[in-house]
Each structure stands twice: as structure tokens, then as C-alpha cells.
Write a protein that holds these residues in place. Structure first.
Motif, short mmCIF file in Angstrom:
data_model
loop_
_atom_site.label_atom_id
_atom_site.label_comp_id
_atom_site.label_asym_id
_atom_site.label_seq_id
_atom_site.Cartn_x
_atom_site.Cartn_y
_atom_site.Cartn_z
N ASN A 52 24.84 21.91 39.26
CA ASN A 52 23.76 20.93 39.48
C ASN A 52 23.36 20.77 40.95
N CYS A 53 23.89 21.62 41.81
CA CYS A 53 23.53 21.57 43.23
C CYS A 53 23.12 22.96 43.68
N PRO A 54 21.87 23.36 43.36
CA PRO A 54 21.46 24.73 43.67
C PRO A 54 21.65 25.06 45.16
N GLY A 55 22.26 26.22 45.42
CA GLY A 55 22.45 26.68 46.81
C GLY A 55 23.66 26.07 47.49
N GLU A 56 24.45 25.26 46.77
CA GLU A 56 25.59 24.61 47.43
C GLU A 56 26.91 25.08 46.81
N LEU A 57 27.97 24.99 47.61
CA LEU A 57 29.25 25.56 47.21
C LEU A 57 30.36 24.51 47.21
N ILE A 58 31.35 24.76 46.37
CA ILE A 58 32.56 23.92 46.39
C ILE A 58 33.74 24.87 46.63
N THR A 59 34.65 24.45 47.49
CA THR A 59 35.85 25.25 47.76
C THR A 59 36.87 25.00 46.67
N ILE A 60 37.49 26.08 46.20
CA ILE A 60 38.45 25.96 45.09
C ILE A 60 39.88 26.32 45.55
N GLY A 61 40.86 25.99 44.68
CA GLY A 61 42.24 26.36 44.99
C GLY A 61 43.25 25.24 44.86
N LEU A 62 42.82 24.10 44.29
CA LEU A 62 43.76 22.97 44.20
C LEU A 62 44.79 23.15 43.08
N ASP A 63 44.37 23.84 42.00
CA ASP A 63 45.31 24.01 40.88
C ASP A 63 46.52 24.80 41.37
N LYS A 64 47.68 24.36 41.04
CA LYS A 64 48.95 25.03 41.40
C LYS A 64 49.18 25.09 42.91
N LEU A 65 48.41 24.33 43.68
CA LEU A 65 48.58 24.40 45.14
C LEU A 65 49.97 23.93 45.58
N ALA A 66 50.51 22.90 44.92
CA ALA A 66 51.83 22.39 45.32
C ALA A 66 52.87 23.51 45.28
N GLY A 67 52.87 24.30 44.23
CA GLY A 67 53.84 25.40 44.08
C GLY A 67 53.62 26.48 45.15
N ARG A 68 52.35 26.78 45.42
CA ARG A 68 52.05 27.81 46.44
C ARG A 68 52.51 27.32 47.81
N LEU A 69 52.29 26.05 48.09
CA LEU A 69 52.69 25.52 49.40
C LEU A 69 54.21 25.62 49.60
N GLY A 113 50.75 29.96 60.25
CA GLY A 113 50.03 29.07 59.33
C GLY A 113 49.39 29.92 58.24
N ILE A 114 48.86 29.26 57.22
CA ILE A 114 48.34 30.01 56.06
C ILE A 114 47.06 29.40 55.51
N LYS A 115 46.11 30.26 55.21
CA LYS A 115 44.90 29.79 54.52
C LYS A 115 45.25 29.61 53.05
N VAL A 116 45.00 28.42 52.51
CA VAL A 116 45.38 28.19 51.11
C VAL A 116 44.20 27.96 50.18
N ASP A 117 42.99 27.85 50.73
CA ASP A 117 41.87 27.74 49.78
C ASP A 117 41.63 29.11 49.16
N GLU A 118 41.00 29.09 48.00
CA GLU A 118 40.75 30.35 47.29
C GLU A 118 39.26 30.67 47.27
N GLY A 119 38.60 30.34 48.37
CA GLY A 119 37.17 30.68 48.49
C GLY A 119 36.29 29.63 47.84
N THR A 120 35.03 30.01 47.61
CA THR A 120 34.05 29.03 47.12
C THR A 120 33.42 29.49 45.81
N GLN A 121 32.85 28.50 45.11
CA GLN A 121 32.08 28.77 43.88
C GLN A 121 30.83 27.92 43.93
N PRO A 122 29.76 28.34 43.20
CA PRO A 122 28.57 27.48 43.16
C PRO A 122 28.94 26.12 42.58
N LEU A 123 28.36 25.07 43.15
CA LEU A 123 28.63 23.71 42.66
C LEU A 123 27.59 23.38 41.60
#
Ligand code: 5MM
Length: 341
Positions: free
Chosen positions: A108-125, A96-106
């Protein structure tokens, strides 16, 4: 999408007595793990370490249904030139494979994160499928603290998880949906219970809106557990009962299996909790493990980067894999740990 094929893979990932090895540490995380055992994090050392784990025949054949890889590892070859993906397959386990590309600050939400990596995900998959991956993983991170989590962070992360899951299934890859509520912090088990319940409700709502059939996913949640900095630790029984209650309130029976993360629990705690939950059965879904640290801390320590320690590191891995395999059937006993020590 061939749903019956996805369902077959999801069922194999949570087959009786089997669980998942999370070996998808990103470069920064594996460096931290190697620093702790005084091993330099070079590409060769990372390859040698992971090859050693994947060639632990006893653990891999009997107790490990699948291995989550990091991008670097899926393209690597063992010392003898065999692709590591083949080594895993030959051991009877699913890559199996980890496909998220980690997190970035979200914003307007101090201290909270959003997971990134959706762009071009279809091709990577599509490329990962070609390389042999039959399931994927995406981890959302939710922290508990003063005034957090916010609805926006929970909703944005749940939405991203659902978009990821839909893309995976379209690529004939089973998504592991991992919304992790961190156990850092001084909150008690009830706060963890309520936040996790909120996160799971939101996640399944978003999966529904995205049209993701639940027969073709595996859920990877945290347990309901006391925050690490809370002096009053909930007992094993309380963790088991509250986690099962929380899951029954949130996870439809169509989901083939739930494979927990260990999240910083000690090796034995992670095993004892899983075992106590399975002793509460029958349950609507399989409950098993998808541990990173709780499966690898012991072999990493035994290995220490030295070729002459490969045998004892593999034995340490086999022991933890066996203990968790028993726990996934509710058949673990604490004295089995002492016998092996
Ligand atoms: C193995 O660690 C995984 C990758 O983490 P990073 O992207 O932060 O390097 C991690 O997602 C892991 O799969 C889960 O958290 C489960 O591992 P634990 O150690 O919590 O069981």
C-alpha cells in the motif's frame, strides 16, 4: 542486559579519532563494486579483498574502531586459516555484523520499502555473539520523491529498527541504528533536512517505546545534503550547519556517538563534511564515520583484484582512514589530500 558493558562498546566504536569500516556489502552490492574494477565476485576474491583490508595494519590499528561484516565474511578464514574475525580483533578493532535481510516493497506504499529480518533474529544474534560480533547493524531505507515518504513507511521502518535494537541489547550486542534517507533524487537540502528530521524523531520515539537505553546504541544517519540530481549543491558549510542543527533537534545527548554513512558522496566530500561539522563543536555526542563507499572506492580501484597491488591498495585505504580520522576531530585540511596524491 549489561548496559555499562554495552555503553563501553558503544564508546569504543566512536573513540576519539576512530570510525567504522562498513564492509557489509551483500552479495549483490559487492558484485556491483567488483564489476566496476573488472573482478569476478567469487567467494575467494571476496575473502582476499576483505582480508587485504583487515590486514591494513596502519589503518586498522589507528583509525578503525570496528568493522561491519556480512554474514558470509563472519564465518570466513584468511588464507593462513585464521578466522577473519580474529584478524580484525588482532588489529585492535571490534567485529560487527549486518543483521537485516534487505528490503521488500511495503504494501500500500508504492515505491517504498520495509527492511526485513526480525523473524528468528534472537537466535541469529546469539550465534553472531559466539562468533565474536559485539555490535550489529540494521539499515532502513527511506526515499524522497513525489508524494513520498509516507508516514506509514517512516513509522514501519522506525518500529522495525526499534525492535531490532531491543533484541540486540538483550543479546549483549550494541545496535547501530541506521535510518538512511537516500540522496538519490532532485530534492534540495532543506527537503532532505525536513524528511530526515521526521525520520529521526519517529525513530527515537520508537526506541523509547521499545525500552531501548540510548547509552547502548550508535546512530548511523545520513547528512542533510542536496539530492544527487539537484543542480544547486549546498556548500560544505551549509551541509555541516544544517546537519548539526538537525541532529541537535532530534538526537538525545545520551547517545554516545553518531557515525555517518557516506551515501554516495565522493570520498573527499564525505571527509570535508564530517570535518566541518566537528569544527562546529563542542557537540553533545561524538561525530564520526561509518563509511562504506567513501572508505573503499580508492582501495578497490588500486587493488583491481591483483595480488601485486595489495600494498598500494592498503596505502589508499590507510590514507582515507587517516583523512576521516582527522575529520572526526575537526583537524582535516584539504591540502593534506593533495600532498598524498
Ligand atoms: C557497505 O554497504 C552496506 C550494505 O549495503 P547492501 O545491504 O545494500 O549491500 C550499506 O548498508 C552501508 O553500510 C551503508 O549504506 C553505508 O555505506 P555508504 O557507502 O553509504 O557509506
Amino acid at each position: 542486559m549489561n548496559l555499562s558493558e554495552l555503553n563501553k562498546i558503544a564508546n569504543a566504536m566512536v573513540a576519539p579519532g576512530k570510525g567504522i569500516l562498513a564492509a557489509d556489502e551483500s552479495s549483490g552490492t559487492i558484485k556491483k563494486r567488483f564489476d566496476a574494477i573488472n573482478v569476478e565476485s567469487t567467494e575467494d576474491n571476496r575473502r582476499d579483498y576483505r582480508e587485504m583490508m583487515f590486514r591494513s595494519t596502519e589503518a586498522m590499528k589507528n583509525h578503525i574502531s570496528g568493522v561491519i561484516l556480512y554474514d558470509e565474511t563472519i564465518w570466513q578464514k584468511a588464507k593462513d586459516g585464521t578466522p577473519l574475525v580474529k584478524v580484525i580483533e588482532q588489529a585492535g578493532s571490534i567485529p560487527g555484523i549486518k543483521v537485516d535481510e534487505g528490503t521488500q516493497p511495503l504494501p500500500n506504499c508504492p515505491g517504498e520499502l520495509i527492511t526485513i529480518g526480525l523473524d528468528k533474529l534472537a537466535g541469529r544474534l546469539a550465534k553472531y555473539y559466539e562468533a565474536g560480533a559485539r555490535f550489529a547493524k540494521w539499515r532502513a531505507v527511506i526515499d524522497i520523491g513525489a508524494g513520498i515518504p509516507s508516514h506509514n513507511a517512516i513509522h514501519a521502518n522506525a518500529h522495525a529498527l526499534a525492535r531490532y535494537a531491543a533484541l540486540c541489547q538483550a543479546a549483549q550486542i550494541v545496535p547501530i541504528v541506521e535510518p538512511e534517507v537516500l540522496m538519490d533524487g532532485d530534492h534540495d537540502i532543506d527537503r532532505c533536512f525536513h524528511v530526515t528530521e521526521w525520520v529521526l524523531k519517529e525513530t527515537f520515539q520508537e526506541l523509547y517505546y521499545a525500552g531501548v537505553p540510548l547509552e547502548g546504541i550508535v546512530l548511523k544517519p545520513n547528512m542533510a545534503i542536496s539530492g544527487k540530481k539537484n543542480g544547486k549543491r549546498a556548500s560544505v558549510q551549509e551541509v555541516a550547519e544544517k546537519t548539526v542543527r538537525m541532529l541537535k533537534n532530534c538526537v538525545p545527548g545520551a547517545v554516545p556517538g553518531i557515525a555517518f554513512l557516506s551515501g554516495g558522496q565522493s570520498d573527499e566530500e564525505a571527509t570535508a563534511h564530517l570535518d566541518a561539522m566537528n569544527k562546529l563543536g563542542p557537540l553533545p555526542w561524538k561525530l564520526t564515520f561509518s563509511y562504506g563507499r567513501a572508505l573503499q572506492a580508492a582501495p578497490q580501484k588500486a587493488w583491481g583484484g591483483k595480488a601485486e597491488n595489495v600494498g598500494s591498495a592498503q596505502r589508499a585505504f590507510s590514507h582515507r582512514a587517516l583523512m576521516n580520522s582527522l575529520a572526526s576531530k575537526g583537524e582535516w585540511k584539504a591540502d593534506l589530500e593533495k600532498k598524498a596524491a
